[in-house]
Design a protein around this motif. Structure first.
Motif, mmCIF file in Angstrom:
data_model
loop_
_atom_site.group_PDB
_atom_site.id
_atom_site.type_symbol
_atom_site.label_atom_id
_atom_site.label_comp_id
_atom_site.label_asym_id
_atom_site.label_seq_id
_atom_site.Cartn_x
_atom_site.Cartn_y
_atom_site.Cartn_z
ATOM 1 N N PRO A 76 15.385 65.251 54.985
ATOM 2 C CA PRO A 76 14.852 65.434 53.903
ATOM 3 C C PRO A 76 14.742 66.982 53.582
ATOM 4 O O PRO A 76 14.270 67.521 54.608
ATOM 5 N N ALA A 77 14.766 67.348 52.412
ATOM 6 C CA ALA A 77 14.820 68.842 52.225
ATOM 7 C C ALA A 77 13.347 69.396 52.538
ATOM 8 O O ALA A 77 12.422 68.814 52.311
ATOM 9 N N VAL A 78 13.452 70.585 53.068
ATOM 10 C CA VAL A 78 12.004 71.468 53.266
ATOM 11 C C VAL A 78 11.370 71.543 51.983
ATOM 12 O O VAL A 78 10.111 71.762 52.168
ATOM 13 N N HIS A 79 11.782 71.498 51.034
ATOM 14 C CA HIS A 79 11.185 72.093 49.707
ATOM 15 C C HIS A 79 12.005 71.607 48.643
ATOM 16 O O HIS A 79 13.170 71.110 48.548
ATOM 17 N N ARG A 80 11.441 71.453 47.393
ATOM 18 C CA ARG A 80 12.013 71.076 46.282
ATOM 19 C C ARG A 80 13.284 71.841 45.720
ATOM 20 O O ARG A 80 14.250 71.475 45.192
ATOM 21 N N TYR A 81 13.003 73.043 46.072
ATOM 22 C CA TYR A 81 14.230 74.032 45.747
ATOM 23 C C TYR A 81 14.606 74.764 47.228
ATOM 24 O O TYR A 81 14.082 75.955 47.512
#
Length: 199
Positions: A76-81
């Motif tokens: 899962p990505a650390v942030h939306r961006y």
């Protein structure tokens, strides 16, 4: 600096925030346009993906920018961006290396006044006034960093007994109270805008 923090609502991530000034700063940096728990879990995720259980400003500053962006973009990505935030995290770490010899706690250690700490926080890449005031309130309320006038310098976020921001979260109950405050503030802002538009 080692204290019990409950911002990520995950034991290992919160333990890192409590013992690592850099993790606390990076979590605050990531705290925009994503839920707070997601933002403050980010430092632990970064540490693990870099192969350790702590963060080091020099290591992050020197990391290949494309590889660091890829690290934050993994699922899962650390942030939306993740890519743009990877750049901001590296800029923050580069600044800390250049100005503070890679020691984030030097930003506030032995500083006499809240205004001066606020000024130093405002100079950090990615820290606007609101973020700097919230972090100053977090330092005072949860980390015991309380130079003269810190509450006033932190503005409304420094108020005792308030539930406005990450500075006030000590567990699930206070997280819910802060979230309710933010939702109410959004509703009030929308209503005010609608009233202006109707004129």
């Amino acid at each position: 600096m080692s204290t019990t923090i409950r911002l990520a609502q995950e034991p290992e991530a919160d333990a890192l925030l409590g013992r690592s000034p850099l993790a606390a700063l990076v979590g605050m940096l990531l705290d925009q346009q994503v839920p707070m728990e997601w933002a403050f879990s980010g430092p632990w995720t970064i540490a693990v993906r870099m192969g350790g259980d702590d963060l080091d400003a020099r290591a992050i500053a020197a990391y290949d920018p494309d590889a660091f962006a890829a690290l934050l973009s993994q699922k899962p990505a650390v942030h939306r961006y993740p890519s743009s935030m990877a750049g901001r995290v590296q800029q923050l770490c580069q600044y800390l290396v250049e100005r503070y010899d890679g020691d984030p706690s030097a930003v506030w250690r032995d500083v006499a006044t809240g205004d001066e700490v606020l000024e130093r926080l405002l100079a950090l890449p990615g820290f606007g006034k609101q973020k700097a005031q919230i972090f100053l309130a977090l330092l005072g309320k949860q980390f015991g960093v309380r130079p003269d006038g810190w509450r006033a310098a932190a503005g409304a976020y420094g108020e005792e007994g308030s539930y406005r921001s990450a500075a006030d979260i000590t567990g699930p109950e206070t997280l819910a109270r802060v979230r309710a405050f933010k939702q109410e503030a959004k509703r009030a802002a929308k209503a005010a805008k609608a009233a202006r538009d109707d004129k």
